[in-house]
Design a protein around this motif. Sequence first.
Motif, PDB file in Angstrom:
ATOM      1  N   ASP A 631      38.111  39.631  36.395  1.00  0.00           N
ATOM      2  CA  ASP A 631      39.053  39.877  38.480  1.00  0.00           C
ATOM      3  C   ASP A 631      37.879  40.757  38.512  1.00  0.00           C
ATOM      4  N   GLY A 632      37.395  40.455  40.659  1.00  0.00           N
ATOM      5  CA  GLY A 632      36.553  41.511  40.295  1.00  0.00           C
ATOM      6  C   GLY A 632      36.510  42.299  41.461  1.00  0.00           C
ATOM      7  N   ARG A 641      22.584  45.678  52.367  1.00  0.00           N
ATOM      8  CA  ARG A 641      22.138  46.615  53.211  1.00  0.00           C
ATOM      9  C   ARG A 641      22.747  47.532  54.110  1.00  0.00           C
ATOM     10  N   GLY A 642      22.971  48.168  52.127  1.00  0.00           N
ATOM     11  CA  GLY A 642      24.007  49.008  52.228  1.00  0.00           C
ATOM     12  C   GLY A 642      25.459  49.549  52.203  1.00  0.00           C
ATOM     13  N   GLU A 643      26.488  47.991  52.400  1.00  0.00           N
ATOM     14  CA  GLU A 643      27.798  47.551  53.140  1.00  0.00           C
ATOM     15  C   GLU A 643      28.344  47.513  52.061  1.00  0.00           C
ATOM     16  N   LEU A 644      29.696  48.504  52.573  1.00  0.00           N
ATOM     17  CA  LEU A 644      30.292  47.841  51.142  1.00  0.00           C
ATOM     18  C   LEU A 644      30.773  46.580  50.466  1.00  0.00           C
ATOM     19  N   ILE A 645      30.563  45.968  49.679  1.00  0.00           N
ATOM     20  CA  ILE A 645      31.649  44.792  48.644  1.00  0.00           C
ATOM     21  C   ILE A 645      32.463  45.279  48.102  1.00  0.00           C
ATOM     22  N   ILE A 646      33.217  43.586  47.942  1.00  0.00           N
ATOM     23  CA  ILE A 646      33.817  43.763  46.975  1.00  0.00           C
ATOM     24  C   ILE A 646      34.143  43.070  46.410  1.00  0.00           C
ATOM     25  N   ASP A 647      33.803  43.356  45.203  1.00  0.00           N
ATOM     26  CA  ASP A 647      33.678  41.579  44.213  1.00  0.00           C
ATOM     27  C   ASP A 647      34.013  41.096  43.674  1.00  0.00           C
ATOM     28  N   ASP A 648      33.844  39.722  43.789  1.00  0.00           N
ATOM     29  CA  ASP A 648      34.159  37.650  43.853  1.00  0.00           C
ATOM     30  C   ASP A 648      34.577  37.818  42.003  1.00  0.00           C
ATOM     31  N   SER A 649      35.612  36.896  42.084  1.00  0.00           N
ATOM     32  CA  SER A 649      36.516  37.173  40.898  1.00  0.00           C
ATOM     33  C   SER A 649      35.913  35.677  40.125  1.00  0.00           C
ATOM     34  N   PHE A 650      35.843  35.495  38.333  1.00  0.00           N
ATOM     35  CA  PHE A 650      35.447  34.577  38.514  1.00  0.00           C
ATOM     36  C   PHE A 650      35.574  33.557  36.690  1.00  0.00           C
ATOM     37  N   LEU A 651      35.944  32.148  37.192  1.00  0.00           N
ATOM     38  CA  LEU A 651      36.437  31.732  35.203  1.00  0.00           C
ATOM     39  C   LEU A 651      35.120  30.817  34.650  1.00  0.00           C
ATOM     40  N   LEU A 652      35.163  31.411  33.646  1.00  0.00           N
ATOM     41  CA  LEU A 652      33.713  31.083  32.708  1.00  0.00           C
ATOM     42  C   LEU A 652      34.705  30.186  31.802  1.00  0.00           C
ATOM     43  N   LEU A 653      34.044  29.031  31.714  1.00  0.00           N
ATOM     44  CA  LEU A 653      34.670  28.289  30.924  1.00  0.00           C
ATOM     45  C   LEU A 653      33.442  27.589  30.058  1.00  0.00           C
TER      46      LEU A 653
END
Length: 713
Positions: A631-632, A641-653
């Motif tokens: 969970d990101g 571009r310097g903008e604040l980003i909330i990271d994605d979440s992933f599922l690795l199978l």
Amino acid sequence: MLPEELTAALAARLERAWPGDPFPLGAHWDGEGTNFAIWSTTATAAQVCLFDSGGAAAGQSGTEYRIDLDDRTYHVWHGYLPGVGPGQRYGFRLDGPYDPSRGLFHNPAKLLLDPYARAIEGEFVDHPAVYADSAEDSAPHVPRSVVIHSAFPWGDDRRPNVPWDDTVIYELHVRGFTKLHPDVPPELRGTYAGLAHPAAVDYLTSLGVTAVELMPVHQFVTEPAVQARGMRNYWGYNTAGFFAPHEAYSSRRGNQVREFKSMVRALHAAGIEVILDVVYNHTAEGEPNGPVLNFRGIDNGSYYRLDEHDPSKYVDYTGCGNTFDPRHPFPLQLITDSLRYWITEMHVDGFRFDLASALARSLHDVDKLSSFFDTIHQDPVISQAKLIAEPWDVGAGGYQVGEFPPLWTEWNGRYRDTVRSFWAHGTDGVRDLAYRLTGSSDLYGDDGRLPIASINYVTAHDGFTMRDLVSYERKHNEANGEANRDGTDDNRSFNGGTEGDPAPAEVVALRRRQARNLLSTLLLSTGAPMLVAGDERWRTQQGNNNAYVQDNEISWLDWTSSDSAEDLLALVRRLLTLRRDHPVLRQRAFFEGRPVEDECKDLAWFHPAGREMSDQDWFDTGLRSIGMYLDGRGLRHRGRRGELIIDDSFLLLLHAGDSDGEFRLPATPWAAEFETVIDTTCPGGAPPSSAPVPGGASLPVRARSVRLLRVQR
């Protein structure tokens, strides 16, 4: 500019050295002359020997001028020679007791390399004269030390200072990387200048790596046993000079120091760090009956670990005949002086220490409080470099994965073995794999270290290439001339049903998918990944897992384009772009399984049935599939571009089973839908365009495959 040749007038002035200074050690030119200094507690006399250019190559003695060093301070023999400057070839001769039973090997007939030489010229040619018990002059058969001019136009060179959690290491051989490169000029191939060429640098930057780890570039020589087989040492783990860049990697004679610096400057300009694989644990002199090149003839009992019951023998924790002894102050000083030199003068960014456990043994055991560790940690220069340990040697108790102190990262041999075993035959379940995927907290989480302490790797120079790992289950080292006795038998490999090449089309397809699986596992694991040059291009060594003497097409990188090479190259670039853009895939801290939002945890493990893993599941040795949810949402980073980003979440199978299966995806609150971003059943890992899969659905999974799914809420 001082003349390179020794003129008769100059020779006449050199009958006696001026007193000079005991420090710094080695040969140092001040603009008018050169100060020579060499340390020995057992020598009774010392000479510096100057050679004209006729003695530049082994087999040619040249004109030699011997000058006594009459002054001795703190066991340092020293003298100043006016008029001697850059380009001067030299060596030392030390007299003293010769008593092998006491570990003493002084013999003035042996020309000795300067342990502090900044450049070395010529090759070592095995000959009876190079051994301690011979009265014959060894000079025609051994290399020369060279006085250098250290000035270099570094300009605005800046260290990239890449954080460990952003670091991706690419292990390469200076010669082998560009030897066959079609876009590097022929005269530069296989050299420092070849690695600095835009064609090589552009490839590295396009790949997405942040550091090159160079196999040994300290001056090395070929072992007598290898010479006897008509071969040469290719890897370089047989050091003769700890300060000198290997001469053979220079495109022009005598230009190795300047060319090495130019290479570092070019790589830094591209944002790529330079890490050296350094061999301080043993030297090229081998066993006590080996050749006398430097340390044995200077002060054998101080530089090497002698058997306390029989000083005529060495303690060998390295498997190479001797063990260097940093328990003594001057050998330890030589190591630290060498490290500081490469950092301050050559601008390198870090070091990988070969068989590092051998350096940390106090009496017999590996000791976290050894003088080696203490000195490194307290040094304001060395402690700030990237420090990587190969955390084992061949002695009892030498396997120390997870046991090196803070500041150190380690080649994680547990990671290599676990990942190989999972994808090869999968007989151990997934419990250990889960630790490896998330930074090996069981190894590094108990002493203040972080996941970045783990250098994750599946292949290295020593062992199978990635292609060979999925093509051979047995080593095939006959070409090394040792009757296939050399190299490990513990390969943990899987050939798909056919040993080596050629193989049926369906086996080749399985092998390529296995290579994608291994690369995806490596580059999606928490920790600092290390790739080996050529693995992304389907490079083979024809089943040779110990190609240390193969200075030929077996070891050199093949730059020929092929479907397989383009497949893996595209996959690595895709994975490294994902890793760069998503901090959740390269976490600096260990996952804690703590809530983030909506009752979701930062890390969760899923069984193929769709439930979170139970205690019973973790001990199921037959389980060959696992899902890792990351969970990101708790990670924020700056975009391009310097903008604040909330990271994605992933599922690795990861599904290592031999048959196709299904994986039930977790539903809300974990995810509403999942989008496939990596699929190792597809060339390059690029999934075909398809609609997102809803949470709670059963997702078909191909036998032996990896899927990376992006969470959509």
